[in-house]
Design an enzyme around this catalytic site. Structure first.
Site, PDB file in Angstrom:
ATOM      1  N   ARG A 148       0.846  -1.313   0.075  1.00 11.55           N
ATOM      2  CA  ARG A 148      -0.415  -0.213   0.027  1.00 11.55           C
ATOM      3  C   ARG A 148       0.794   1.509   0.304  1.00 11.55           C
ATOM      4  NH1 ARG A 148      -3.253  -3.466  -1.377  1.00 11.55           N
ATOM      5  NH2 ARG A 148      -4.531  -4.478  -0.259  1.00 11.55           N
ATOM      6  N   ASN A 165       2.754  -7.760   7.592  1.00  9.48           N
ATOM      7  CA  ASN A 165       2.876  -8.808   7.540  1.00  9.48           C
ATOM      8  C   ASN A 165       3.894  -9.117   7.215  1.00  9.48           C
ATOM      9  OD1 ASN A 165       0.263  -9.149   7.048  1.00  9.48           O
ATOM     10  ND2 ASN A 165      -0.556  -7.898   4.415  1.00  9.48           N
ATOM     11  N   LYS A 211       0.884  -8.451  14.429  1.00  2.62           N
ATOM     12  CA  LYS A 211      -0.251  -8.540  13.184  1.00  2.62           C
ATOM     13  C   LYS A 211      -0.441 -10.044  13.602  1.00  2.62           C
ATOM     14  CE  LYS A 211      -2.888  -7.836   8.273  1.00  2.62           C
ATOM     15  NZ  LYS A 211      -2.326  -8.037   7.290  1.00  2.62           N
ATOM     16  N   GLU A 246      -5.526 -12.148   8.476  1.00  4.64           N
ATOM     17  CA  GLU A 246      -5.587 -12.268   7.072  1.00  4.64           C
ATOM     18  C   GLU A 246      -4.554 -12.986   6.960  1.00  4.64           C
ATOM     19  OE1 GLU A 246      -4.898  -7.773   6.294  1.00  4.64           O
ATOM     20  OE2 GLU A 246      -7.339  -7.710   5.626  1.00  4.64           O
ATOM     21  N   ARG A 289      -1.833  -5.860  17.291  1.00  2.00           N
ATOM     22  CA  ARG A 289      -3.008  -5.201  16.284  1.00  2.00           C
ATOM     23  C   ARG A 289      -4.159  -6.323  16.484  1.00  2.00           C
ATOM     24  NH1 ARG A 289      -1.918  -4.813  11.210  1.00  2.00           N
ATOM     25  NH2 ARG A 289      -2.428  -3.011  10.705  1.00  2.00           N
ATOM     26  N   ARG A 335     -19.009  -7.729   9.964  1.00  2.00           N
ATOM     27  CA  ARG A 335     -16.722  -7.532   9.883  1.00  2.00           C
ATOM     28  C   ARG A 335     -16.970  -6.166  11.509  1.00  2.00           C
ATOM     29  NH1 ARG A 335     -12.713  -6.528   5.228  1.00  2.00           N
ATOM     30  NH2 ARG A 335     -11.161  -5.095   6.669  1.00  2.00           N
ATOM     31  N   LYS A 373      -7.122   0.076  14.777  1.00  2.00           N
ATOM     32  CA  LYS A 373      -8.144   1.143  13.710  1.00  2.00           C
ATOM     33  C   LYS A 373      -8.693   2.133  14.130  1.00  2.00           C
ATOM     34  CE  LYS A 373      -5.655  -1.634   9.641  1.00  2.00           C
ATOM     35  NZ  LYS A 373      -6.004  -2.180   8.764  1.00  2.00           N
ATOM     36  N   ASP A 432     -11.900  -0.350   7.964  1.00  2.00           N
ATOM     37  CA  ASP A 432     -10.503  -0.309   7.418  1.00  2.00           C
ATOM     38  C   ASP A 432     -10.072   1.045   7.009  1.00  2.00           C
ATOM     39  OD1 ASP A 432      -8.157  -1.012   6.154  1.00  2.00           O
ATOM     40  OD2 ASP A 432      -8.325  -3.142   5.455  1.00  2.00           O
ATOM     41  N   GLU A 458      -4.636   3.976  15.935  1.00  2.00           N
ATOM     42  CA  GLU A 458      -4.184   3.207  14.595  1.00  2.00           C
ATOM     43  C   GLU A 458      -4.786   3.875  13.547  1.00  2.00           C
ATOM     44  OE1 GLU A 458      -2.456  -0.952  13.741  1.00  2.00           O
ATOM     45  OE2 GLU A 458      -2.933   0.344  11.132  1.00  2.00           O
ATOM     46  N   GLU A 506      -4.118   4.748   1.187  1.00  2.00           N
ATOM     47  CA  GLU A 506      -4.867   3.308   0.373  1.00  2.00           C
ATOM     48  C   GLU A 506      -6.807   3.823   0.232  1.00  2.00           C
ATOM     49  OE1 GLU A 506      -5.079   0.026   3.488  1.00  2.00           O
ATOM     50  OE2 GLU A 506      -6.253  -1.253   2.024  1.00  2.00           O
ATOM     51  N   GLU A 515     -14.754  12.793   0.124  1.00  2.00           N
ATOM     52  CA  GLU A 515     -15.826  12.150   0.318  1.00  2.00           C
ATOM     53  C   GLU A 515     -17.629  11.708  -0.767  1.00  2.00           C
ATOM     54  OE1 GLU A 515     -17.588  13.284   4.407  1.00  2.00           O
ATOM     55  OE2 GLU A 515     -18.986  11.570   4.786  1.00  2.00           O
TER      56      GLU A 515
HETATM   57  O1  GCW Z   1      -6.144  -1.981   4.860  1.00  2.27           O
HETATM   58  C1  GCW Z   1      -5.308  -3.443   5.077  1.00  2.27           C
HETATM   59  C2  GCW Z   1      -4.894  -3.508   3.229  1.00  2.27           C
HETATM   60  C3  GCW Z   1      -3.799  -4.349   3.767  1.00  2.27           C
HETATM   61  C4  GCW Z   1      -2.637  -4.915   5.166  1.00  2.27           C
HETATM   62  C5  GCW Z   1      -3.844  -4.656   6.061  1.00  2.27           C
HETATM   63  C6  GCW Z   1      -3.865  -4.028   8.096  1.00  2.27           C
HETATM   64  C7  GCW Z   1      -0.861  -4.654   5.657  1.00  2.27           C
HETATM   65  O2  GCW Z   1      -5.603  -3.513   2.495  1.00  2.27           O
HETATM   66  O3  GCW Z   1      -2.788  -4.172   2.863  1.00  2.27           O
HETATM   67  O4  GCW Z   1      -2.287  -5.058   5.219  1.00  2.27           O
HETATM   68  O5  GCW Z   1      -5.013  -3.297   5.828  1.00  2.27           O
HETATM   69  O6  GCW Z   1      -3.959  -3.621   8.152  1.00  2.27           O
HETATM   70  O7  GCW Z   1      -2.826  -5.063   8.447  1.00  2.27           O
END
Ligand code: GCW
Length: 689
Positions: free
Chosen positions: A170, A212, A291, A295, A328, A345, A369, A374, A396, A402, A519
């Site tokens: 990203r 990741n 993390k 995912e 996280r 979610r 977050k 997201d 966060e 992104e 927006e």
């Molecule tokens: O926003 C999403 C992104 C992923 C990212 C994930 C996260 C690093 O699309 O690319 O992975 O969040 O925050 O872990």
């Protein structure tokens, strides 16, 4: 550095000119230590360039020329002895903490005092921000202390170029500042310059690699620790501590153990020993970011253990050295069935973590977050933030854009963050999100938007986002528009004079409301996503509608939105305390901008602003795309010159072309989609396809 060469690195908010005022004065620097050397080095450079003079006074050194009255600027530690006269009696020693500073001006001298060297470094950059104003009139004593000691950036940089995600996941600013195709860059001069920029806006910690953690990156903890050591060395002179993202399965992958079970004795011993070695080489190492069970990343669930078990394993390994683990909370089912309306979610982080409140070690921070989904353009504040009174919670943000235009669109995010930081989950008299994060000991974290691009951030105006995150982390109460002003004045310093007034107005006209404009032309009323799957850029209304990711809008011929109420929906609203939960539950009280996040409503539903949902969609999309075109028109009137180099001008211009194109595409796809679904025509008869 010349400003016409497009491959020169842009100085961002620290052009030499930012130091003109202090560099043309007589300056005294008083104090010892590495950060004091940095301060002295900055002063020396500025004076060499702008004709000032400076003197470094060592501990115990006295002499007539050291009497503070000879100096126009004194930067001194409160423990300095003897204290220069300009600094005597300004503040009581020991009241400014590790990073705070005091500033005053009297009898023709400006004094900056701090208990610790880091405070003087921040004070020095504050003087740069003030420019000539630091040397005009007298000033009563001002005390500047950060709201939280944890002001951190996470880099999503990979060592190896990832087949799908590239060098920086990203990332929209070229490659990584640290690595290039598998190897650490040999020249880390740019990393040092990055540290300088970060210190100048108040950041003090950086996690250098992607959350990741792929195969090569896992080795940063052991046989590639040298990379982290080198990066830490480059950042340390600016008071920035390095953290590593680690893979929870490291004991297996790196240690050859059969398990990564957090309660296994061998696993615990492996982490303890590995961590001890890290501290042997990097004594000021910050800690780990994890993390887990998210995912596809490994985590404690594989061993029937909780996230608290996982976090505490690492916290225990770090504790003897004063390190911290950032764990996280971004955990959810990414293999959802779109047919299943009961799984939500948005609920996931709270469902996973709220029951664990009180179970985390003192040096474990839960990193949440800001919204429950997201990093969307508009989300409610995550309910997790108010649900964990006995846990350190870090909020966060995502500076890398992104979901907010990928640094091709102008989107100044200061107002978004400021709104989140000022939100009061328990109502008007109670704590803000910023206060919760600070009081819990969690602080603020954001995903960086910087890379090896000559402008650092791809879009030159996206530098303002990095700057603003730092400033708001230091003081969440700052007005984001005033912060933007600071950034404009520093970055385009001549703009502070008469000739620059127009440039400043133009940048404010383009940027102040750019988040709102973005927006307007993207997903409506808080419903989120509608982006192209995978790269998350540009419109694709149904791109995620029938996928496993849990990000749906549920539009049909009658209406749109996600019913997250307790009464008839997923019950997500019950995760909020009163009164925010009640506000979101109620169709009448729910703020318009979040309506479709919380409710599924007919297209004819009337908003507080008097418009129907469908007409609002049309109006905002026509208006948003038009306002993007206005931004381009405004920029066309700027004349390159001074710090608006031809290269910078052209870069912004080229990105605005793309923004205008993309905004029109969003407008037409969204309007057409909802017209076809609803059959309701635009009251104003504009062109819909
Ligand atoms: O926003 C999403 C992104 C992923 C990212 C994930 C996260 C690093 O699309 O690319 O992975 O969040 O925050 O872990």
């Amino acid at each position: 550095m010349t400003h016409s060469d497009p491959i020169e690195v842009h100085p961002a908010w620290l052009p030499a000119e930012a130091f003109r005022a202090l560099g043309s004065r007589r300056v005294l620097v008083r104090g010892e230590g590495q950060l004091m050397d940095t301060v002295a080095g900055e002063v020396e450079q500025a004076c060499a360039r702008y004709g000032g003079s400076w003197r470094r006074q060592r501990q115990g050194e006295a002499g007539a020329d050291l009497d503070g009255s000879r100096y126009e600027l004194v930067l001194a530690l409160t423990r300095a002895h003897p204290l220069p006269s300009a600094a005597v009696g300004v503040v009581e020693r020991g009241t400014l903490g590790d990073e705070g500073f005091a500033l005053t001006r009297r009898n023709g001298a400006t004094a900056v005092l701090a208990d610790e060297p880091a405070g003087l470094l921040y004070g020095l950059f504050h003087v740069a921000r003030l420019g000539e104003a630091a040397f005009a009139d007298s000033r009563p004593v001002e005390r500047h202390l950060p709201a939280t000691p944890l002001r951190m950036l996470d880099h999503w940089d990979n060592i190896d170029v990832h087949p799908a995600m590239g060098q920086v996941e990203r990332g929209y600013s070229g490659g990584s500042l640290f690595w290039d195709a598998g190897v650490l860059r040999d020249d880390l001069v740019r990393v040092r310059a990055y540290g300088r920029l970060l210190a100048a806006c108040g950041i003090n910690r950086v996690a250098i690699n992607n959350v990741n953690v792929h195969a090569a990156e896992a080795h940063l903890l052991t046989d590639r620790l040298g990379d982290a050591i080198a990066i830490a060395d480059a950042l340390r002179p600016y008071g920035i501590r390095v953290h590593l993202s680690v893979n929870f399965a490291s004991p297996i992958a790196l240690g050859g153990l059969p398990t990564a079970d957090p309660l296994d004795a061998q696993v615990r011993a492996w982490w303890e020993e590995t961590t001890r070695r890290v501290y042997e080489s990097i004594p000021d190492f910050g800690g780990y970011v994890v993390k887990a069970d998210s995912e596809g990343q490994p985590g404690p669930f594989a061993y029937d253990r909780t996230h608290a078990d996982g976090a505490n394993l690492l916290a225990d390994a770090l504790a003897p050295f004063g390190g911290i683990v950032h764990w996280r909370a971004f955990v959810y089912n990414h293999r959802q069935d779109w047919r299943d309306r009961s799984t939500d979610r948005a609920r996931a982080a709270y469902d996973h973590f709220a029951p664990l409140d009180g179970q985390f070690r003192e040096n474990a921070i839960l990193q949440v977050k800001y919204g429950p989904m997201d990093f969307q353009t508009r989300e409610p504040v995550s309910p997790v933030i108010a649900a964990m009174p006995s846990t350190r919670v870090a909020v966060e943000f995502q500076v890398t854009q992104e979901y907010t235009g990928q640094q091709r669109h102008v989107c100044y995010l200061g107002p978004l963050w400021s709104e989140v930081l000022g939100f009061r989950p328990w109502g008007a008299e109670e704590s803000t999100v910023a206060q919760i994060a600070a009081a819990s000991g969690g602080g603020l974290v954001a995903v960086s938007n910087a890379g090896d691009d000559p402008f650092w951030t791809g879009h030159p105006l996206a530098q303002a986002n990095l700057y603003a995150f730092g400033r708001l982390a230091w003081d969440p109460g700052l007005d984001p528009i005033a912060v933007l002003d600071e950034w404009i004045d520093l970055t385009f310093q001549p703009a502070a004079g008469d000739g620059g007034a127009k440039l400043r107005d133009t940048l404010h006209a383009m940027m102040d409301e750019s988040w709102h404009v973005y927006e307007q032309y993207t997903a409506p009323l808080g419903v989120g996503f509608m982006v192209r799957p995978a790269d998350h850029y540009g419109p694709s209304v149904d791109g995620y509608e029938y996928t496993q990711w849990g990000t749906y809008h549920f539009a049909d011929r009658d209406g749109v939105g996600v019913d997250r109420t307790q009464a008839t929906g997923t019950g997500f609203t019950s995760q909020y305390p009163k009164p925010s939960g009640e506000m979101y539950e109620s169709l009448e009280q729910c703020p318009d901008e979040l309506l479709l996040f919380f409710h599924h409503v007919p297209y004819t539903h009337v908003l507080h602003n008097g418009s129907t949902v469908i007409q609002h969609i049309y109006d905002t999309h026509f208006e948003g795309a038009e306002r993007a075109a206005e931004m381009r028109r405004a920029w066309e009137e700027v004349e390159p010159g001074g710090l608006i180099t031809p290269a910078l001008y052209a870069r912004v211009r080229e990105r605005l072309d793309e923004q205008v194109r993309c905004a029109q595409e969003w407008r037409d796809q969204i309007n057409t989609y909802f017209f076809r679904k609803s059959g309701v025509p635009d009251e104003r008869g504009r062109r819909i396809y």
